[in-house]
Write an enzyme that holds these catalytic residues in place. Structure first.
Site, PDB file in Angstrom:
ATOM      1  N   SER A  87      36.496  -3.604  20.450  1.00  0.00           N
ATOM      2  CA  SER A  87      37.746  -4.358  20.478  1.00  0.00           C
ATOM      3  C   SER A  87      37.879  -5.178  19.213  1.00  0.00           C
ATOM      4  O   SER A  87      36.883  -5.534  18.577  1.00  0.00           O
ATOM      5  CB  SER A  87      37.775  -5.294  21.683  1.00  0.00           C
ATOM      6  OG  SER A  87      36.896  -6.394  21.486  1.00  0.00           O
ATOM      7  N   ASP A  88      39.113  -5.472  18.849  1.00  0.00           N
ATOM      8  CA  ASP A  88      39.312  -6.570  17.917  1.00  0.00           C
ATOM      9  C   ASP A  88      38.925  -7.837  18.660  1.00  0.00           C
ATOM     10  O   ASP A  88      38.861  -7.880  19.889  1.00  0.00           O
ATOM     11  CB  ASP A  88      40.764  -6.624  17.433  1.00  0.00           C
ATOM     12  CG  ASP A  88      40.909  -7.357  16.103  1.00  0.00           C
ATOM     13  OD1 ASP A  88      39.974  -8.097  15.721  1.00  0.00           O
ATOM     14  OD2 ASP A  88      41.952  -7.202  15.453  1.00  0.00           O
ATOM     15  N   TRP A  89      38.671  -8.890  17.914  1.00  0.00           N
ATOM     16  CA  TRP A  89      38.093 -10.094  18.506  1.00  0.00           C
ATOM     17  C   TRP A  89      39.121 -10.791  19.416  1.00  0.00           C
ATOM     18  O   TRP A  89      40.085 -11.383  18.942  1.00  0.00           O
ATOM     19  CB  TRP A  89      37.614 -11.020  17.397  1.00  0.00           C
ATOM     20  CG  TRP A  89      36.168 -10.831  17.011  1.00  0.00           C
ATOM     21  CD1 TRP A  89      35.232 -11.817  16.915  1.00  0.00           C
ATOM     22  CD2 TRP A  89      35.488  -9.615  16.672  1.00  0.00           C
ATOM     23  NE1 TRP A  89      34.008 -11.290  16.547  1.00  0.00           N
ATOM     24  CE2 TRP A  89      34.136  -9.935  16.395  1.00  0.00           C
ATOM     25  CE3 TRP A  89      35.869  -8.282  16.611  1.00  0.00           C
ATOM     26  CZ2 TRP A  89      33.182  -8.985  16.047  1.00  0.00           C
ATOM     27  CZ3 TRP A  89      34.920  -7.331  16.262  1.00  0.00           C
ATOM     28  CH2 TRP A  89      33.599  -7.673  15.981  1.00  0.00           C
ATOM     29  N   GLY A  90      38.888 -10.663  20.731  1.00  0.00           N
ATOM     30  CA  GLY A  90      39.788 -11.271  21.691  1.00  0.00           C
ATOM     31  C   GLY A  90      40.827 -10.329  22.259  1.00  0.00           C
ATOM     32  O   GLY A  90      41.746 -10.761  22.954  1.00  0.00           O
TER      33      GLY A  90
END
Length: 743
Positions: free
Chosen positions: A224-227
């Site tokens: 994932s991208d962060w968050g």
């Protein structure tokens, strides 16, 4: 230890732990089984290794040119070399995966993160991105191609739905990722923040599994991208392997509970764990390295120089030759060389153009005036007066202008394309003076030049060129390096001319990609709009001539072995060695669907001595001629004539020719809701309709087939609708017979 030995030995809790990070920048370790945690680092153009829980601050690393700059080199070999250097620095700092490159399309020039992306063109973005991936992974370090997919703005980036039709998604927003996955085999792909047609990308199974893994054959890890993860179980079921950063005690617990409840099959969890362990194994052979800081700085300088685009050069004002050079602009002394946000690098050193120009021009008098402030706008009037006075006695003025760091960044989009008002006001005063003015730009995203560029003697687009940009700029301005950069995006005359203008950045949680496939130059060219500088444009201190675009064809589309070979001869007709970027465009002018006037399909960068020539050869296949058919859910080539164009930009076509390609039209399943014209276009359908409607005593067609005018008016009606009209020969009984399968 092999994955097949480890997975059966893992507890359910350990399996869940491997599917999310251990902290901000590391994956989980299982020490009792010898599974080590991995270190991840931001790094599209240089490493940003931070402490476990930190978001900002990092160890020193070489800051190479940002993607907006590096892409302008159009040099895949150079980009692979930069990638390899980043990989070496990753080895030296014990980094397993570098989080880059970013290959999202520059849909709008307002996107705050455009400096991290290569191009408005998917073919170009894919080939440049693949080169960087190959370079990074040549060092035993994983790359992470991002942000998959349709992450083309910063506004509401974690929630906005990019509403894109299937054809546009396939032709514009997926091909760069597809090319990288199928040719460079990245070890990881990073999913985007946004939603795609209403579904969070982190939970988009069609994207993460059906297309990425099943169709393209991706065998790596999806993180994932962060968050970006909102439901860990749904994300895993969609194909997302690693959540970053981890929601410890929440996401792992959710996975465990889902297995116990039967919502998640443990076999699906095991498959995800195996992909995590595969990445651990892939990076296990990585050896430590020692960084030659000086060599990497020299590479950064060479890359920055190759990325500089000479937009304008009247009366050969460049390279500099005057005895009195007046440098104006704080950016010459305090360079802006990289963007803000997650990609920000702590450089090993920084060159500034003023010092480098003075070093490169020892016989010249190189004066300086700041002209404007970066942190003290209240002094802009005073500084402008000093600059105008300093420029009064110069042979040439070199004005360093650009966007300050707070004008563009990850996290927000711009609202306009203008340079700061204080800078343009100063520039107009300098242009009113007697000396020719060379404008040197430092910006991550395109800026408008409309109000002043035709008055400038030269315009030099340097983008954000990394820590060695100052020296590279001096190299180009003084002629030590012949500029060879080319634009990877169009510079419009007005923001309102951009094809996405009316649909950016959206509203109420949705952004509609209403321009469809007409992104960037595809849209400008289709609309016939004048632009300041077109896609692919860039000047040199020498000149090039094109001749003899010849085409030969072998195989055929229908047998799956079509090969179109195009050759063009390029000659250096100037007095200096230089490099030319030869661009090959393809157009299908008789398509049944709306297609751009031209699309980039091949390019080559060639270096030639004065008077030398070379023949550049390109080979095209069926995919290069195809469009995505939403009816058939596949790439489709329509037989007919295709135009091939060789040129120096999308608006500077030097040679063109036509090639004919035969292709059997695909059969369409005919139903009651198919139109009369669709039935008549199908050989079997035509025979069935003609036989059923019949002919008169003279052998002429009856009913609607005998009335050309009426057929023109209602021939696009479905048969089911025509059955309600008397006298046409189309009845419900006929439709039933035509559409009932034979027993």
């Amino acid at each position: 230890m092999e994955k097949r030995d480890v997975v059966p030995s893992l507890t359910l809790a350990e399996k869940a732990s491997l599917c999310l990070g251990a902290d901000m920048w590391h994956t989980a370790a299982i020490e009792r089984l010898g599974v080590r945690g991995l270190t991840l680092s931001d790094g599209p153009h240089g490493l940003r290794v931070t402490a476990a829980a930190a978001i900002s601050g990092s160890l020193p690393a070489t800051c190479f040119p940002t993607a907006s700059a590096l892409g302008s080199s159009w040099d895949v070999d150079l980009i692979e070399e930069v990638g390899s250097a980043i990989g070496v620095e990753a080895r030296a700092q014990n980094v397993d995966v570098v989080l880059g490159p970013g290959v999202n399309i520059k849909r709008s020039p307002l996107c705050g993160r455009n400096f991290e992306y290569f191009s408005e063109d998917p073919y170009l973005a894919g080939h440049l991105g693949a080169a960087l991936v190959l370079g990074i992974q040549s060092q035993g370090v994983g790359a992470s191609v991002k942000h998959f997919a349709a992450n083309n703005q910063e506004t509401d980036r974690l929630r906005v739905s990019a509403d894109i039709d299937e054809r546009t998604l396939r032709e514009i927003y997926l091909p760069a990722f597809e090319h990288i996955v199928t040719t460079a085999s990245p070890w990881t792909v990073m999913c985007a923040y946004n939603r795609l047609n209403g579904v969070h990308v982190s939970q988009h199974r069609e994207l993460l599994t059906d297309i990425l893994r099943t169709e393209w054959g991706f065998d790596g890890l999806v993180m994932s991208d962060w968050g970006a993860v909102h439901d860990r179980v749904e994300a895993l079921l969609a194909g997302l392997d690693l959540e970053m950063p981890p929601k410890l005690g929440v996401s792992d617990a959710a996975l465990i509970d889902a297995v116990h409840s039967g919502q998640l099959a443990e076999a699906d969890l095991d498959a995800t764990v195996q992909r995590v362990l595969r990445l651990v194994n892939r990076t296990a052979s990585r050896e430590p390295a020692t960084v030659d800081v000086d060599a990497h700085h020299a590479l950064a300088r060479r890359a920055a120089a190759a990325s500089i685009v000479l937009l304008r050069n009247t009366d050969a004002v460049l390279p500099l030759s005057g005895e009195r050079v007046c440098v104006i602009g704080e950016f010459a002394r305090t360079p802006r060389f990289q963007g803000a946000g997650s990609s920000q690098v702590n450089p090993t050193r920084v060159d500034n153009a003023l010092d480098e120009l003075r070093r490169a021009l020892p016989a010249a008098e190189v004066g300086f005036a700041a002209g404007f402030g970066l942190a003290t706008p209240d002094r802009d009037t005073e500084l402008a007066e000093e600059a105008v006075a300093a420029a009064a006695g110069a042979d040439v003025v070199v004005a360093f202008l650009g966007l300050p760091s707070d004008a563009e960044s990850e996290g927000f989009d711009r609202t306009h394309m203008e340079l700061p008002a204080a800078q343009t006001a100063l520039l107009h005063r300098l242009l009113d003076g007697p000396a020719p003015v060379v404008v040197v730009l430092a910006n991550g995203s395109a800026v408008l030049v409309t109000s002043w560029h035709e008055r400038a003697a030269a315009v030099v687009e340097c983008w954000l060129g990394g820590q060695a940009a100052g020296a590279a700029i001096a190299d180009v301005l003084t002629g030590a390096v012949n500029p060879s950069g080319r634009l990877t995006e169009t510079i419009p005359l007005r923001l309102a001319d951009n094809p996405s203008f009316l649909n950016f950045p959206g509203e109420d949680g949705h952004v509609r990609y209403g321009e469809g496939v007409f992104v960037g130059y595809r849209g400008y060219d289709a609309s016939g709009l004048a632009v300041a500088y077109p896609f692919g444009h860039g000047l040199s201190y020498t000149t090039f001539d094109y001749s003899g675009l010849d085409v030969s064809t072998t195989g055929s589309h229908d047998t799956g072995d079509l090969a179109i070979t195009a050759t063009v001869t390029v000659r250096n007709t100037g007095a200096l060695p230089g490099a030319e970027v030869v661009q090959l465009y393809v157009a299908d002018l008789d398509s049944s669907v709306s297609r751009p006037p031209r699309e980039l399909k091949r390019f080559a960068k060639v270096t030639l001595d004065p008077g030398a020539e070379t023949t550049v050869e390109f080979t095209l296949g069926s995919r290069d001629l195809a469009y995505w058919s939403t009816r058939h859910r596949r790439w489709l080539v329509e037989g007919g004539d295709f135009v091939l164009e060789a040129g120096a930009s999308s608006r500077d076509i030097r040679c063109h020719t036509t090639v004919r390609v035969d292709a059997i039209p695909p059969r369409v399943t005919l139903t009651a809701f198919s139109t009369l014209e669709e039935w008549l276009s199908d050989p079997d359908g035509h025979a069935a309709i003609t036989s059923a409607v019949g002919v008169d005593e003279q052998g002429h067609p009856t009913g609607i087939l005998g009335d050309e005018e009426l057929r023109t008016v209602i021939g696009n009606f479905p048969l089911s609708a025509l059955a309600a009209f008397p006298g046409l020969g189309i009845t419900h009984e006929l439709i039933r017979k035509l559409t009932t399968p034979a027993r």
